[in-house]
Design a protein around this motif. Structure first.
Motif, PDB file in Angstrom:
ATOM      1  N   GLY A  61       0.813  -1.219   0.000  1.00  0.00           N
ATOM      2  CA  GLY A  61       0.000   0.000   0.000  1.00  0.00           C
ATOM      3  C   GLY A  61       0.842   1.263   0.000  1.00  0.00           C
ATOM      4  O   GLY A  61       1.937   1.318  -0.563  1.00  0.00           O
ATOM      5  N   ASN A  62       0.354   2.275   0.688  1.00  0.00           N
ATOM      6  CA  ASN A  62       0.993   3.591   0.704  1.00  0.00           C
ATOM      7  C   ASN A  62       2.332   3.551   1.440  1.00  0.00           C
ATOM      8  O   ASN A  62       2.403   3.112   2.589  1.00  0.00           O
ATOM      9  CB  ASN A  62       0.065   4.602   1.376  1.00  0.00           C
ATOM     10  CG  ASN A  62       0.683   5.986   1.438  1.00  0.00           C
ATOM     11  OD1 ASN A  62       1.523   6.349   0.618  1.00  0.00           O
ATOM     12  ND2 ASN A  62       0.264   6.775   2.423  1.00  0.00           N
ATOM     13  N   ILE A  63       3.394   4.036   0.792  1.00  0.00           N
ATOM     14  CA  ILE A  63       4.713   4.048   1.430  1.00  0.00           C
ATOM     15  C   ILE A  63       5.272   5.455   1.568  1.00  0.00           C
ATOM     16  O   ILE A  63       6.451   5.636   1.884  1.00  0.00           O
ATOM     17  CB  ILE A  63       5.704   3.176   0.637  1.00  0.00           C
ATOM     18  CG1 ILE A  63       5.815   3.676  -0.806  1.00  0.00           C
ATOM     19  CG2 ILE A  63       5.329   1.706   0.696  1.00  0.00           C
ATOM     20  CD1 ILE A  63       6.992   3.105  -1.543  1.00  0.00           C
ATOM     21  N   GLN A  64       4.454   6.460   1.355  1.00  0.00           N
ATOM     22  CA  GLN A  64       4.937   7.835   1.442  1.00  0.00           C
ATOM     23  C   GLN A  64       5.569   8.109   2.806  1.00  0.00           C
ATOM     24  O   GLN A  64       4.964   7.889   3.852  1.00  0.00           O
ATOM     25  CB  GLN A  64       3.787   8.817   1.203  1.00  0.00           C
ATOM     26  CG  GLN A  64       3.235   8.783  -0.215  1.00  0.00           C
ATOM     27  CD  GLN A  64       4.275   9.197  -1.247  1.00  0.00           C
ATOM     28  OE1 GLN A  64       4.962  10.207  -1.084  1.00  0.00           O
ATOM     29  NE2 GLN A  64       4.398   8.419  -2.309  1.00  0.00           N
ATOM     30  N   ASN A  65       6.829   8.554   2.768  1.00  0.00           N
ATOM     31  CA  ASN A  65       7.561   8.964   3.966  1.00  0.00           C
ATOM     32  C   ASN A  65       7.771   7.832   4.965  1.00  0.00           C
ATOM     33  O   ASN A  65       7.930   8.073   6.160  1.00  0.00           O
ATOM     34  CB  ASN A  65       6.858  10.140   4.661  1.00  0.00           C
ATOM     35  CG  ASN A  65       7.809  10.959   5.516  1.00  0.00           C
ATOM     36  OD1 ASN A  65       8.983  11.132   5.176  1.00  0.00           O
ATOM     37  ND2 ASN A  65       7.319  11.446   6.647  1.00  0.00           N
ATOM     38  N   LYS A  66       7.776   6.610   4.493  1.00  0.00           N
ATOM     39  CA  LYS A  66       7.946   5.455   5.375  1.00  0.00           C
ATOM     40  C   LYS A  66       9.417   5.039   5.454  1.00  0.00           C
ATOM     41  O   LYS A  66      10.159   5.105   4.464  1.00  0.00           O
ATOM     42  CB  LYS A  66       7.135   4.255   4.871  1.00  0.00           C
ATOM     43  CG  LYS A  66       5.643   4.519   4.700  1.00  0.00           C
ATOM     44  CD  LYS A  66       4.946   4.708   6.022  1.00  0.00           C
ATOM     45  CE  LYS A  66       3.444   4.790   5.836  1.00  0.00           C
ATOM     46  NZ  LYS A  66       2.720   5.083   7.089  1.00  0.00           N
TER      47      LYS A  66
ATOM     48  N   PHE B 283      14.096  -3.613  -5.731  1.00  0.00           N
ATOM     49  CA  PHE B 283      12.831  -3.318  -5.057  1.00  0.00           C
ATOM     50  C   PHE B 283      12.973  -2.074  -4.176  1.00  0.00           C
ATOM     51  O   PHE B 283      12.097  -1.202  -4.159  1.00  0.00           O
ATOM     52  CB  PHE B 283      12.406  -4.520  -4.218  1.00  0.00           C
ATOM     53  CG  PHE B 283      11.082  -4.377  -3.524  1.00  0.00           C
ATOM     54  CD1 PHE B 283       9.955  -3.960  -4.211  1.00  0.00           C
ATOM     55  CD2 PHE B 283      10.956  -4.683  -2.172  1.00  0.00           C
ATOM     56  CE1 PHE B 283       8.724  -3.842  -3.566  1.00  0.00           C
ATOM     57  CE2 PHE B 283       9.738  -4.578  -1.533  1.00  0.00           C
ATOM     58  CZ  PHE B 283       8.621  -4.155  -2.226  1.00  0.00           C
ATOM     59  N   GLY B 284      14.085  -1.962  -3.480  1.00  0.00           N
ATOM     60  CA  GLY B 284      14.331  -0.779  -2.658  1.00  0.00           C
ATOM     61  C   GLY B 284      14.391   0.490  -3.481  1.00  0.00           C
ATOM     62  O   GLY B 284      13.856   1.533  -3.086  1.00  0.00           O
ATOM     63  N   LYS B 285      15.021   0.415  -4.633  1.00  0.00           N
ATOM     64  CA  LYS B 285      15.082   1.575  -5.525  1.00  0.00           C
ATOM     65  C   LYS B 285      13.683   1.993  -5.954  1.00  0.00           C
ATOM     66  O   LYS B 285      13.348   3.183  -5.963  1.00  0.00           O
ATOM     67  CB  LYS B 285      15.932   1.237  -6.749  1.00  0.00           C
ATOM     68  CG  LYS B 285      16.141   2.390  -7.703  1.00  0.00           C
ATOM     69  CD  LYS B 285      17.083   1.993  -8.830  1.00  0.00           C
ATOM     70  CE  LYS B 285      17.348   3.167  -9.767  1.00  0.00           C
ATOM     71  NZ  LYS B 285      18.303   2.775 -10.851  1.00  0.00           N
ATOM     72  N   GLU B 286      12.858   1.016  -6.276  1.00  0.00           N
ATOM     73  CA  GLU B 286      11.477   1.293  -6.671  1.00  0.00           C
ATOM     74  C   GLU B 286      10.699   1.957  -5.536  1.00  0.00           C
ATOM     75  O   GLU B 286       9.973   2.937  -5.753  1.00  0.00           O
ATOM     76  CB  GLU B 286      10.802  -0.023  -7.074  1.00  0.00           C
ATOM     77  CG  GLU B 286       9.339   0.099  -7.439  1.00  0.00           C
ATOM     78  CD  GLU B 286       8.714  -1.252  -7.722  1.00  0.00           C
ATOM     79  OE1 GLU B 286       7.480  -1.360  -7.612  1.00  0.00           O
ATOM     80  OE2 GLU B 286       9.448  -2.213  -8.041  1.00  0.00           O
ATOM     81  N   LEU B 287      10.872   1.453  -4.311  1.00  0.00           N
ATOM     82  CA  LEU B 287      10.160   2.017  -3.162  1.00  0.00           C
ATOM     83  C   LEU B 287      10.580   3.465  -2.906  1.00  0.00           C
ATOM     84  O   LEU B 287       9.742   4.327  -2.603  1.00  0.00           O
ATOM     85  CB  LEU B 287      10.412   1.163  -1.916  1.00  0.00           C
ATOM     86  CG  LEU B 287       9.827  -0.251  -1.939  1.00  0.00           C
ATOM     87  CD1 LEU B 287      10.312  -1.049  -0.735  1.00  0.00           C
ATOM     88  CD2 LEU B 287       8.299  -0.212  -1.959  1.00  0.00           C
ATOM     89  N   LEU B 288      11.862   3.735  -3.009  1.00  0.00           N
ATOM     90  CA  LEU B 288      12.342   5.106  -2.804  1.00  0.00           C
ATOM     91  C   LEU B 288      11.809   6.044  -3.883  1.00  0.00           C
ATOM     92  O   LEU B 288      11.431   7.186  -3.594  1.00  0.00           O
ATOM     93  CB  LEU B 288      13.870   5.123  -2.780  1.00  0.00           C
ATOM     94  CG  LEU B 288      14.504   4.499  -1.527  1.00  0.00           C
ATOM     95  CD1 LEU B 288      15.982   4.236  -1.756  1.00  0.00           C
ATOM     96  CD2 LEU B 288      14.294   5.395  -0.309  1.00  0.00           C
ATOM     97  N   GLN B 289      11.769   5.574  -5.106  1.00  0.00           N
ATOM     98  CA  GLN B 289      11.237   6.391  -6.190  1.00  0.00           C
ATOM     99  C   GLN B 289       9.748   6.662  -6.032  1.00  0.00           C
ATOM    100  O   GLN B 289       9.233   7.674  -6.529  1.00  0.00           O
ATOM    101  CB  GLN B 289      11.522   5.711  -7.529  1.00  0.00           C
ATOM    102  CG  GLN B 289      13.000   5.711  -7.904  1.00  0.00           C
ATOM    103  CD  GLN B 289      13.313   4.871  -9.125  1.00  0.00           C
ATOM    104  OE1 GLN B 289      12.541   3.984  -9.507  1.00  0.00           O
ATOM    105  NE2 GLN B 289      14.446   5.131  -9.756  1.00  0.00           N
ATOM    106  N   LEU B 290       9.065   5.779  -5.292  1.00  0.00           N
ATOM    107  CA  LEU B 290       7.631   5.948  -5.053  1.00  0.00           C
ATOM    108  C   LEU B 290       7.329   6.777  -3.808  1.00  0.00           C
ATOM    109  O   LEU B 290       6.167   7.006  -3.486  1.00  0.00           O
ATOM    110  CB  LEU B 290       6.955   4.576  -4.935  1.00  0.00           C
ATOM    111  CG  LEU B 290       6.867   3.766  -6.241  1.00  0.00           C
ATOM    112  CD1 LEU B 290       6.351   2.360  -5.945  1.00  0.00           C
ATOM    113  CD2 LEU B 290       5.966   4.465  -7.252  1.00  0.00           C
ATOM    114  N   GLY B 291       8.375   7.208  -3.103  1.00  0.00           N
ATOM    115  CA  GLY B 291       8.150   8.129  -1.999  1.00  0.00           C
ATOM    116  C   GLY B 291       8.554   7.660  -0.621  1.00  0.00           C
ATOM    117  O   GLY B 291       8.323   8.367   0.372  1.00  0.00           O
TER     118      GLY B 291
END
Length: 243
Positions: free
Chosen positions: A42-47, A59-67
């Motif tokens: 779900g939402n990962i903004q500022n997590k 996967f980590g790169k993708e998560l960082l690019q998503l916020g």
């Protein structure tokens, strides 16, 4: 020779062959497991995120690019660690050369802990789940995938090769080590029933809020043949949990 944990990924030929398989569009990782993990997280903004067995950290790169605010990866393979650090250059990320058993879990530090196709290498999931529980912040999420227990119960069907024509499910309730012939090596994994995973999560304190068995969806496959083949048996089991 047998390989335990992440050690097999430090074999050069295995690493190359694995990455080629892993990056195929129709691999189970991309066509089945990836979309499920995205939905469960779900939402990962500022997590702040901890990923156990992070591999090359794509996967980590993708998560960082998503916020995501910060990504911490734990990985035991030297070759994977090198790839992960290269993928995360100039991003807000930290990679630890540790196994998920040896990592020192800081208390109340992460909003989300993830693990993708890695926990089936761990012998003691009770201790692992307890460590994950204490490293999460209150209301933090733990989302992970494993190889489905129907496929780890027996590897007898792999005598015909990695691309099995038929599946043998045997010794399902006999948990413990399994030795899988995989990409010209023998890799040790740990088989457990779905019930055992569920009970270990509950005993650690988690509330299990979602469970998925990797139902194939046609839109995620480029090959009709591969889509039909993946409808025969579940190869992914994913849990969504909350502290």
């Amino acid at each position: 020779m047998e390989f335990r944990g992440s050690s097999v990924y430090d074999q050069t030929d295995f690493f190359t062959n694995y990455m080629n398989r892993r990056n195929r569009k129709d691999s189970p990782n991309n066509a089945i497991e990836g979309p499920i993990m995205t939905e469960l997280i779900g939402n990962i903004q500022n997590k702040a995120i901890l990923d156990l067995g992070c591999g090359d950290a794509s996967f980590g790169k993708e998560l960082l690019q998503l916020g995501a605010r910060h990504f911490t990866g734990v990985e035991g393979s030297e070759q994977m660690v090198e790839a992960a650090r290269f993928n995360l250059l100039k991003l807000d990320a930290t990679i630890h050369k540790e196994t998920m058993e040896s990592y020192q879990y800081p208390s109340d530090s992460y909003d989300l802990v993830t693990s993708r196709f890695a926990i089936h290498y761990v012998s003691d999931i009770n201790r692992l789940f307890q460590n994950i529980y204490q490293t999460l912040k209150e209301d933090g999420k733990f989302v992970f995938s494993i190889q489905h227990p129907l496929t780890t119960s027996s590897f007898a069907s792999k005598q015909a090769g990695d691309k099995r024509g038929n599946w043998i499910v045997d010794d399902y309730f006999r948990d413990g080590e399994r030795k899988e012939p995989w990409i010209n090596q023998v890799v040790v994994k740990y088989h457990r029933t779905i019930e055992q995973y569920f009970m270990a999560l509950r005993q650690a304190g988690f509330t299990v809020v979602d469970l998925r068995e990797g139902t194939p969806m046609r839109e995620h496959f480029s090959s009709e043949e591969e889509f039909v083949r993946r409808q025969r048996i579940p190869v992914v089991l994913a849990f969504g949990c909350v502290k």
